[in-house]
Design a protein around this motif. Structure first.
Motif, short mmCIF file in Angstrom:
data_model
loop_
_atom_site.label_atom_id
_atom_site.label_comp_id
_atom_site.label_asym_id
_atom_site.label_seq_id
_atom_site.Cartn_x
_atom_site.Cartn_y
_atom_site.Cartn_z
N UNK A 69 18.84 -47.87 11.03
CA UNK A 69 17.21 -47.90 10.63
C UNK A 69 16.37 -49.05 9.87
N UNK A 70 17.12 -50.13 9.38
CA UNK A 70 16.94 -51.05 9.11
C UNK A 70 17.09 -52.04 10.09
N UNK A 71 17.96 -51.90 10.62
CA UNK A 71 18.21 -53.22 11.97
C UNK A 71 16.63 -52.84 12.97
N UNK A 72 16.55 -51.87 13.05
CA UNK A 72 15.51 -51.47 13.92
C UNK A 72 13.74 -52.31 12.97
N UNK A 91 5.50 -46.77 8.00
CA UNK A 91 4.53 -44.93 7.64
C UNK A 91 5.64 -44.27 9.31
N UNK A 92 5.08 -44.68 10.65
CA UNK A 92 5.42 -44.08 11.93
C UNK A 92 7.55 -43.72 11.35
N UNK A 93 7.39 -44.98 10.93
CA UNK A 93 9.48 -44.59 10.81
C UNK A 93 9.97 -44.09 10.53
N UNK A 94 8.83 -44.02 8.71
CA UNK A 94 9.32 -43.10 7.38
C UNK A 94 8.75 -41.89 8.04
N UNK A 95 8.20 -41.25 9.06
CA UNK A 95 7.51 -39.68 9.39
C UNK A 95 9.04 -39.54 9.97
N UNK A 96 9.51 -39.75 11.56
CA UNK A 96 10.65 -40.48 11.67
C UNK A 96 11.84 -40.19 11.21
N UNK A 97 12.34 -41.66 10.40
CA UNK A 97 13.61 -40.64 9.65
C UNK A 97 13.24 -39.29 8.16
N UNK A 98 12.08 -38.67 8.20
CA UNK A 98 11.73 -37.64 7.29
C UNK A 98 12.23 -36.28 8.18
N UNK A 158 2.89 -48.89 -2.01
CA UNK A 158 4.01 -48.06 -1.40
C UNK A 158 4.81 -47.51 -1.50
N UNK A 159 5.18 -47.54 -3.22
CA UNK A 159 6.40 -47.07 -3.49
C UNK A 159 5.31 -44.60 -3.85
N UNK A 160 4.24 -45.50 -4.29
CA UNK A 160 3.30 -43.62 -4.39
C UNK A 160 4.00 -43.17 -3.22
N UNK A 161 3.40 -43.93 -1.99
CA UNK A 161 3.52 -42.86 -0.53
C UNK A 161 4.87 -42.89 -0.07
N UNK A 162 5.77 -43.26 -0.63
CA UNK A 162 6.87 -43.22 -0.10
C UNK A 162 7.94 -42.14 -0.90
N UNK A 163 7.64 -42.21 -2.43
CA UNK A 163 7.49 -40.94 -3.54
C UNK A 163 7.34 -39.75 -3.25
N UNK A 164 6.16 -39.66 -2.28
CA UNK A 164 5.55 -38.22 -2.10
C UNK A 164 5.46 -38.15 -0.99
N UNK A 165 5.50 -38.95 0.08
CA UNK A 165 5.86 -38.75 1.37
C UNK A 165 6.61 -37.52 2.20
N UNK A 166 7.72 -36.67 0.79
CA UNK A 166 7.21 -35.54 2.13
C UNK A 166 6.30 -34.14 1.20
N UNK A 181 -4.56 -37.72 11.07
CA UNK A 181 -3.57 -38.16 9.55
C UNK A 181 -3.22 -39.19 9.13
N UNK A 182 -1.96 -39.74 10.12
CA UNK A 182 -0.80 -40.91 9.41
C UNK A 182 -2.33 -42.23 9.32
N UNK A 183 -2.88 -42.02 10.72
CA UNK A 183 -4.19 -43.32 11.32
C UNK A 183 -5.54 -42.93 10.20
N UNK A 184 -5.58 -42.10 9.19
CA UNK A 184 -6.35 -42.00 8.07
C UNK A 184 -6.09 -42.69 6.96
N UNK A 185 -4.52 -42.25 6.89
CA UNK A 185 -3.18 -43.20 6.13
C UNK A 185 -3.70 -44.61 5.98
N UNK A 186 -3.24 -45.01 6.57
CA UNK A 186 -3.33 -46.54 7.46
C UNK A 186 -4.95 -46.59 6.68
N UNK A 187 -5.76 -46.78 7.21
CA UNK A 187 -7.06 -47.03 7.54
C UNK A 187 -7.19 -47.03 5.55
N UNK A 188 -7.20 -45.36 5.30
CA UNK A 188 -7.69 -46.09 3.21
C UNK A 188 -6.39 -47.06 2.49
#
Length: 197
Positions: A69-72, A91-98, A158-166, A181-188
């Motif tokens: 995941x990190x190499x990619x 955000x896409x990678x986080x979505x796929x990982x989770x 970013x830490x706030x986003x990731x800690x609440x990603x679930x 939804x994720x497009x809106x998150x990036x915009x925000x």
């Protein structure tokens, strides 16, 4: 690598791939070596010879998943992308990982294996944070990040986003259109609630 070593490597990779698939649907405590051996088409003795124990096999599997995941991630970040594209990719990678590894499963893995938890923490400090800071600086240099925003501000958000990603992922799934939804998150993230590009 001679023929024997190549074959051994292929067997190890098949065992790890099988274990990874099982981890996506089954908690580590419920996975049995017998099930892995049957699904991978190898003997239980072979698994113990290569990995020593179920715990070591699971640890190696998660490490390999994290490293890939990190190499990619690093490969994408080294390409010519804007800061906004890089953030969207994160955000896409986080979505796929989770989706593959639900946060609850990942927490269970880390809480039950101090060695794995230490490894993940070390990787985060040695690789993820420096790379994140480099990406931030590139965003500053390109004028995509305001002079009013510090590296600490971006890392905190970013830490706030990731800690609440679930929770965010659950909300995205309930929205019916995860991409929007994720497009809106990036915009925000970039423009706030009222800001415009």
């Amino acid at each position: 690598m001679n023929g024997f070593e190549k074959r051994a490597q292929e067997i190890k990779e098949r065992i790890i791939a099988t274990t990874l698939e099982m981890l996506k649907t089954t908690g580590p405590k419920r996975i049995r070596i017998a099930d892995i051996s049957q699904a991978a088409g190898v003997s239980q003795v072979t698994i113990y010879n290569y990995f020593g124990s179920k715990e070591a096999l699971i640890r190696d599997t998660v490490k390999m998943f994290a490293e890939k995941t990190f190499r990619d991630f690093e490969a994408y970040m080294n390409e010519k992308h804007s800061f906004k594209e890089k953030l969207a990719h994160i955000l896409v990678l986080e979505k796929e990982s989770y989706t593959q590894f639900p946060p609850s499963l990942f927490k269970e893995l880390l809480s039950s294996d101090p060695e794995l938890a230490s490894y993940i923490d070390e990787q985060y400090k040695q690789h993820t944070i420096p790379l994140s800071l480099r990406i931030f600086q590139e965003g500053k240099d390109s004028g995509e990040i305001s002079d009013e925003v510090s590296a600490e501000n971006v890392l905190a958000l970013m830490h706030i986003y990731m800690s609440q990603y679930e929770t965010i992922l659950e909300m995205a799934q309930q929205s019916g259109d995860m991409e929007k939804f994720f497009g809106g998150m990036v915009h925000m993230f970039f423009y706030g609630l009222c800001g415009k590009p």
